[in-house]
Design an enzyme around this catalytic site. Sequence first.
Site, PDB file in Angstrom:
ATOM      1  N   GLU A   1       0.829  -1.220   0.000  1.00  0.00           N
ATOM      2  CA  GLU A   1       0.000   0.000   0.000  1.00  0.00           C
ATOM      3  C   GLU A   1       0.864   1.271   0.000  1.00  0.00           C
ATOM      4  OE1 GLU A   1      -4.270  -1.228   1.856  1.00  0.00           O
ATOM      5  OE2 GLU A   1      -2.824  -0.540   3.323  1.00  0.00           O
TER       6      GLU A   1
ATOM      7  N   GLU B   1      -6.624  -7.736  -0.949  1.00  0.00           N
ATOM      8  CA  GLU B   1      -7.155  -7.798   0.409  1.00  0.00           C
ATOM      9  C   GLU B   1      -8.654  -7.573   0.334  1.00  0.00           C
ATOM     10  OE1 GLU B   1      -5.278  -5.265   3.286  1.00  0.00           O
ATOM     11  OE2 GLU B   1      -3.249  -5.907   2.720  1.00  0.00           O
TER      12      GLU B   1
END
Length: 598
Positions: free
Chosen positions: A163, A237
């Site tokens: 991320e 995710e």
Amino acid sequence: MNISRNVGLKADSPEFTLEGEAFRILGGSVHYFRVPRAYWKDRMLKMKAGGLNTLTTYVPWNLHEPERGVFNFKDQLDLEAYINQAAEVGLWVILRPGPYICSEWDLGGLPSWLLRDKDMRLRTTYEGFTEAVDAYFDKLIPIVVPLQFKKGGPIIALQVENEYGSYAMDKEYMPYIKEALLSRGIDELLMTSDNKEGFKQGGVNGALGTINLQKLKHQHIKHLATAQPHKPKMVMEYWTGWFDSWGDLHHIFPPEDMANVVTEILRKDMSINLYMFHGGTNFGFMNGALEFNIYKADVISYDYDAPLSEAGDYTVKYLLLRDIFSRYHSERLPDMPTLSRKAAYENSIMYQHVSMWEALQYTEGPFKSESPVNMENLPVNNDNGQSYGYTLYETQINRGGVLHSQNNVRDRALVFVDQQFIGILKYKTVELAVPDGKGVRKLSVLVENCGRVNYGKVLDQQRKGLVGDILLNNIPLKDFTIYSLDMKPGFIDRLSGAHWKVAPDAPTVPGFFQGRLFVDGYPRDTFVKLPGWSKGVVFINGQNLGRYWSIGPQQTLYLPGPWLHSGINQIIIFEEQEAEKKVLFVDTPDLGMTVDIQ
């Protein structure tokens, strides 16, 4: 999995191919560092029986290199054994080696000793950071290389960092991490993962971008299609639940809502990884924290309301997912492994006591300093500083008045005058009245590192303890004696040999309490319950199980059977403020009052 091993996982058409055959990733995250090693295989078999084909795991740098240049890949941290176990069970592996992992883990898995450098810029190409990453990858990546698909292992893909689009402090950083993997022999498909906001800035040439989300919206699909036309789409995710913070409620995500989104993702021919499939536990002091205007530390349970519970039990979510995933398999799924019975043991009476003040002799130190020193810069642990736990700062005062922390307490401090408790300093509570008294008195400030922030832009500001001056009547206090109470196994071991006294009716707190848990026969999983206790830490047979705090939401601590042995087990509790005489062991968890995730 007897197939040729020449080309591996490819992402150059709208669907993945594995060795030339169409392949859909049905993945789930399980972290070896959150699950007792004795249970690794059990969790993987439950994953396989649930219809998943791929295991995803992070790699926590802070556990693997606890001191600079000192590496640990043994026992609970034997990554190679974990990956080989996945292969044996018949699962492929996506590895997410970081170096930053987020994951509600202290400092996102970065070692605290990095913060000894006052100029440190984490997750950038700052030389002090890249030198440390290079030294770590020099040890980690050679373990991973032979486990890659093309070398006969189960690793089909690796994720570059984590991320980064939500951090994005240095555009040279992602290419550097990618090259750090390639130059050390990584030869499988590379991926990145970001939430929708970070997606644009989080990618790197030559890696497939994937997205992280909980509710699928049309713009997510459009986003992926526009950014990477004719490439496979993957949700790296898919958040099956959420994590909890102390003082909040226990988050749940309704099973039907989860099943609907998973069904939709699969109908759109996307690949998926469930984060988490099985959350496990933030044992010890490893929990992370968030800080967006207000600091909130995460609880010890990482149950996550995931399909497999913290203790490895099936849930409604698991059964729904198994039904959904079974439609994507030509063969019948394996039978679901039987569950282990949980135990409710006899209450344990905490019959012995040593006050914290008496226990200071078993710490490393003390150290003298004119001004306060943050825990990472203390001269302990072979000059790697203190990483976790508590630090005690003591100095002399000769008057009362107003104690002001200048917001230099990280994260929460109990304050004492001559060992008598006078109040608490924390983020929003920066002032405290110090009562008047005669002559010279001892001021003691016991500071707890409640967990370093693991996500967001403040990673560089995660030093703990007293991070600057504290004032008494506007004058900085000086001449400190500092004790490092990191409560590592060596300290607990020395403490065990202390002169324990029978616990009085009104024991001195903070203090350590000792009792026994008797296990008849084969040790089973249980849950520790501490009614009447306030806040502290539980140690079982010398191992740090984790923190408890009566404010909740979490009311029980998962105690795995493998941590116990048949016969007598030692329990030590460090309690800050309010002790009871007994500790309960129950057979069902209590994670607190629930609230639906918005």
